[in-house]
Design a protein around this motif. Structure first.
Motif, short mmCIF file in Angstrom:
data_model
loop_
_atom_site.label_atom_id
_atom_site.label_comp_id
_atom_site.label_asym_id
_atom_site.label_seq_id
_atom_site.Cartn_x
_atom_site.Cartn_y
_atom_site.Cartn_z
N THR A 94 0.84 -1.20 0.00
CA THR A 94 0.00 0.00 0.00
C THR A 94 0.87 1.25 0.00
OG1 THR A 94 -1.62 1.29 1.24
CG2 THR A 94 -0.18 -0.12 2.53
N ARG A 95 0.45 2.24 -0.78
CA ARG A 95 1.17 3.51 -0.85
C ARG A 95 0.75 4.46 0.27
NH1 ARG A 95 5.69 2.79 -3.63
NH2 ARG A 95 5.30 1.58 -5.52
N LYS A 96 -0.24 4.07 1.03
CA LYS A 96 -0.76 4.93 2.10
C LYS A 96 0.02 4.79 3.41
CE LYS A 96 -5.49 5.02 0.28
NZ LYS A 96 -6.92 4.70 0.57
N TYR A 97 0.85 3.76 3.50
CA TYR A 97 1.57 3.51 4.75
C TYR A 97 2.65 4.57 4.95
CZ TYR A 97 3.26 0.69 8.65
OH TYR A 97 3.61 0.24 9.89
N LYS A 98 2.73 5.13 6.18
CA LYS A 98 3.66 6.22 6.49
C LYS A 98 4.85 5.73 7.31
CE LYS A 98 0.66 9.01 4.61
NZ LYS A 98 0.89 9.51 3.24
N TYR A 99 5.94 6.50 7.21
CA TYR A 99 7.16 6.11 7.94
C TYR A 99 6.96 6.11 9.45
CZ TYR A 99 11.89 6.13 9.76
OH TYR A 99 13.03 5.83 10.47
N HIS A 100 6.24 7.10 9.97
CA HIS A 100 6.05 7.18 11.43
C HIS A 100 5.28 5.96 11.95
CE1 HIS A 100 1.73 8.23 11.51
NE2 HIS A 100 1.97 8.92 10.39
N GLN A 101 4.40 5.38 11.10
CA GLN A 101 3.70 4.17 11.50
C GLN A 101 4.69 3.00 11.64
OE1 GLN A 101 0.85 4.35 8.14
NE2 GLN A 101 -0.79 4.35 9.67
N ALA A 102 5.62 2.93 10.70
CA ALA A 102 6.64 1.88 10.75
C ALA A 102 7.52 2.03 11.99
CB ALA A 102 7.50 1.93 9.50
N LEU A 103 7.82 3.27 12.35
CA LEU A 103 8.65 3.52 13.54
C LEU A 103 7.93 3.06 14.80
CD1 LEU A 103 11.23 4.72 14.71
CD2 LEU A 103 10.10 6.95 14.78
N MET A 104 6.66 3.39 14.94
CA MET A 104 5.88 2.95 16.09
C MET A 104 5.77 1.42 16.13
SD MET A 104 5.13 5.71 17.75
CE MET A 104 6.72 6.31 17.16
N ASN A 105 5.55 0.82 14.96
CA ASN A 105 5.45 -0.63 14.86
C ASN A 105 6.75 -1.30 15.29
OD1 ASN A 105 5.22 -3.36 13.82
ND2 ASN A 105 3.53 -2.63 12.58
N SER A 106 7.86 -0.72 14.87
CA SER A 106 9.17 -1.27 15.22
C SER A 106 9.42 -1.22 16.73
CB SER A 106 10.26 -0.48 14.49
OG SER A 106 11.54 -0.90 14.89
N LEU A 107 9.07 -0.09 17.36
CA LEU A 107 9.26 0.05 18.81
C LEU A 107 8.37 -0.90 19.59
CD1 LEU A 107 9.49 3.96 19.02
CD2 LEU A 107 11.35 2.32 19.34
N ILE A 108 7.14 -1.10 19.11
CA ILE A 108 6.23 -2.07 19.74
C ILE A 108 6.81 -3.48 19.64
CG2 ILE A 108 3.97 -3.19 19.53
CD1 ILE A 108 2.88 -0.38 18.72
N PHE A 125 3.80 -11.31 16.44
CA PHE A 125 2.35 -11.29 16.55
C PHE A 125 1.85 -9.89 16.88
CE2 PHE A 125 -1.61 -11.87 19.05
CZ PHE A 125 -2.39 -12.46 18.06
N ALA A 126 2.51 -9.21 17.82
CA ALA A 126 2.12 -7.84 18.19
C ALA A 126 2.27 -6.90 17.00
CB ALA A 126 2.97 -7.36 19.36
N GLN A 127 3.34 -7.07 16.23
CA GLN A 127 3.54 -6.22 15.06
C GLN A 127 2.49 -6.49 13.98
OE1 GLN A 127 8.01 -7.05 14.80
NE2 GLN A 127 7.89 -4.97 14.02
N ALA A 128 2.10 -7.75 13.81
CA ALA A 128 1.07 -8.08 12.83
C ALA A 128 -0.26 -7.41 13.18
CB ALA A 128 0.90 -9.60 12.76
N ILE A 129 -0.62 -7.47 14.47
CA ILE A 129 -1.86 -6.82 14.92
C ILE A 129 -1.76 -5.31 14.76
CG2 ILE A 129 -3.42 -6.48 16.86
CD1 ILE A 129 -3.43 -9.31 15.71
N THR A 130 -0.58 -4.76 15.04
CA THR A 130 -0.38 -3.31 14.89
C THR A 130 -0.51 -2.91 13.42
OG1 THR A 130 1.12 -3.30 16.80
CG2 THR A 130 1.19 -1.38 15.35
N PHE A 131 0.09 -3.71 12.53
CA PHE A 131 -0.06 -3.46 11.09
C PHE A 131 -1.54 -3.41 10.70
CE2 PHE A 131 4.38 -4.93 9.82
CZ PHE A 131 4.70 -3.74 9.19
N LYS A 132 -2.29 -4.37 11.23
CA LYS A 132 -3.72 -4.44 10.91
C LYS A 132 -4.43 -3.17 11.36
CE LYS A 132 -7.88 -7.19 11.71
NZ LYS A 132 -8.48 -8.32 12.47
#
Length: 454
Positions: A94-108, A125-132
């Motif tokens: 998806t082109r809608k995904y933002k870098y700051h979302q990836a940063l939060m996902n990585s820290l989680i 598993f936590a990252q998969a749910i966060t992605f969702k």
């Protein structure tokens, strides 16, 4: 029926909280115990004999303030690159995904990996749910995390092979003493290296060889059952089959986009090297080298080597965050890395404390804060306690397998057709060029009057 579901959810939530508390108790309890045993007694610091804990505290307090900003910069760089890799993976879908979302996902993911014993499944598993929750379909999230795992394990294997060039310095340590028990370090190294190598190599071979795949799933798992290493044979067989099949389809997806895979591989390898260089920077801050300006490349390389062996050995013991084990192994390993004068005044223990604070506890606390406070748009209520069972991510892979296999096959077939078409066009161009050259040569043999030149 609805009331029963609510009671089951409450019970499940209590069980999850209980596991979190247990793992936190293990992390801080074991760490405290190991530090207490390590920091007992007296040592000489700057010519004055004092309690070891006081000397270690003085060493840490005496560091130059500039190193605080260097440490901070390295942490930010490492986390930024890790998030960048996740961001690139997500942008495949998806082109809608933002870098700051990836940063939060990585820290989680960092927090859940650090609190889960012996595996990254809790973090995945936590990252998969966060992605969702961030808007990425769960099947795509599973694909991203399996591909990330493949690249990560491949980079670990390469660093492990590179580390063999300096294995002599590690073997010089000889013996690691655990109480009254002396264990040759070579045993830890062999087992740790085999564990890292077998994980990625066996999956790679089994994903391409159906014969070996079936042999291991049948005879191999049965043997583990007879040796009482595996309790539920059928569950273990199903788990391995799921993981291998997922490895296969995500490998095909990576092979379908070689330039992207090379980019992710370079970024992941760079992150690992940056993280493995921390002991070197810690040594500089504590004056652990008599001549810090010389042989810089070699010191950084050895820092990567020693840290890689540290990771291998700690991976043998499934404790949340390798609590206690990490501190103990670091102190024993890095005695052969820092200068002898520094080691003799128990400087390795100061280096261990500073290194552990920077690479584990600070990211752990930041990850915990993000995991407990992060909110995504469009999600009214966000669950704060995810399952820490290893089977949760395996189940997620099973549930999304068909969808991911279909998309992977389509991408692979499309790329294959594109390559065939490209090769066909190149051959056509080559043939046209050859004919053109031939025609030019023939024209050169004919003069202006149409007669052949002699």
């Amino acid at each position: 029926m609805q009331g029963k579901d609510i009671l089951e959810k409450k019970k499940d939530s209590k069980n999850k909280i209980g596991k979190y508390l247990l793992y936190l108790f293990l992390i801080f309890g074991l760490t405290t115990l190991v530090l207490f045993l390590s920091l007992r007694g007296n040592t000489k610091y700057q010519g004055v004999e004092m309690p070891t804990i006081k000397a270690v505290g003085k060493m840490i307090l005496d560091i130059d303030i500039k190193y605080f900003f260097i440490f901070l910069g390295i942490l930010v760089l490492s986390n930024s690159l890790t998030a960048f890799a996740l961001f690139c993976f997500a942008r495949l879908y998806t082109r809608k995904y933002k870098y700051h979302q990836a940063l939060m996902n990585s820290l989680i993911g960092t927090f859940y990996n650090d609190i889960t014993p012996g595996s990254n499944s809790g973090g995945q598993f936590a990252q998969a749910i966060t992605f969702k929750k961030q808007g990425l379909p769960i099947s795509n999230a599973a694909s991203v995390l399996v591909m990330q795992y493949i690249v990560y394990q491949s980079c670990l294997l390469i660093l492990g092979l590179i580390s063999l060039f300096r294995i002599d310095k590690v073997l010089d340590i000889g013996i690691i003493s655990i109480g009254d028990v002396n264990i040759p370090i070579v045993i830890f190294i062999i087992l740790g290296f085999l564990l890292n190598a077998i994980v990625i190599i066996s999956m790679l071979i089994m994903s391409y060889s159906r014969t070996l795949h079936n042999f291991i799933l049948n005879h191999g798992v049965n043997l583990l059952g007879k040796l009482h290493i595996v309790n539920n044979i059928e569950n273990k067989r199903l788990e391995l089959r799921i993981q291998i099949e997922n490895f296969r389809i995500e490998m095909r997806r990576l092979q379908s986009n070689i330039p992207f895979s090379i980019l992710i591989f370079i970024v992941t390898l760079l992150v690992l090297i940056i993280n493995d260089s921390f002991p070197y920077v810690v040594g500089l801050s504590l004056n652990a080298f008599n001549n810090p300006g010389s042989d810089i490349f070699n010191r950084i390389f050895e820092s990567v080597v020693f840290t890689n062996y540290h990771l291998m050995i700690c991976g043998l013991i499934p404790i949340p965050g390798s609590a206690g084990v990490s501190e103990f192994i670091f102190t024993n390993l890095f005695k052969n890395y820092y200068d002898k004068s520094f080691v003799q005044m128990e400087g390795t223990k100061a280096a261990m404390l500073l290194w552990r604070l920077l690479t584990y506890y600070i990211p752990f606390v930041i990850g915990a804060i993000v995991a407990s406070t992060y909110k995504t748009k469009g999600v009214e209520r966000s669950e704060r306690f995810y399952s820490l069972d290893n089977n949760t991510f395996v189940t997620l892979q099973l549930e999304t397998y068909d969808e991911r296999k279909k998309s992977s096959d389509e991408i692979y077939e499309t790329k294959t057709l594109e390559r065939k078409e490209l090769i066909k066009r190149l051959k056509l161009i080559k043939r046209q060029d050859a004919n053109s050259i031939k025609n030019n040569e023939e024209n050169d043999k004919i003069d202006d009057k149409g007669n052949k030149k002699e």
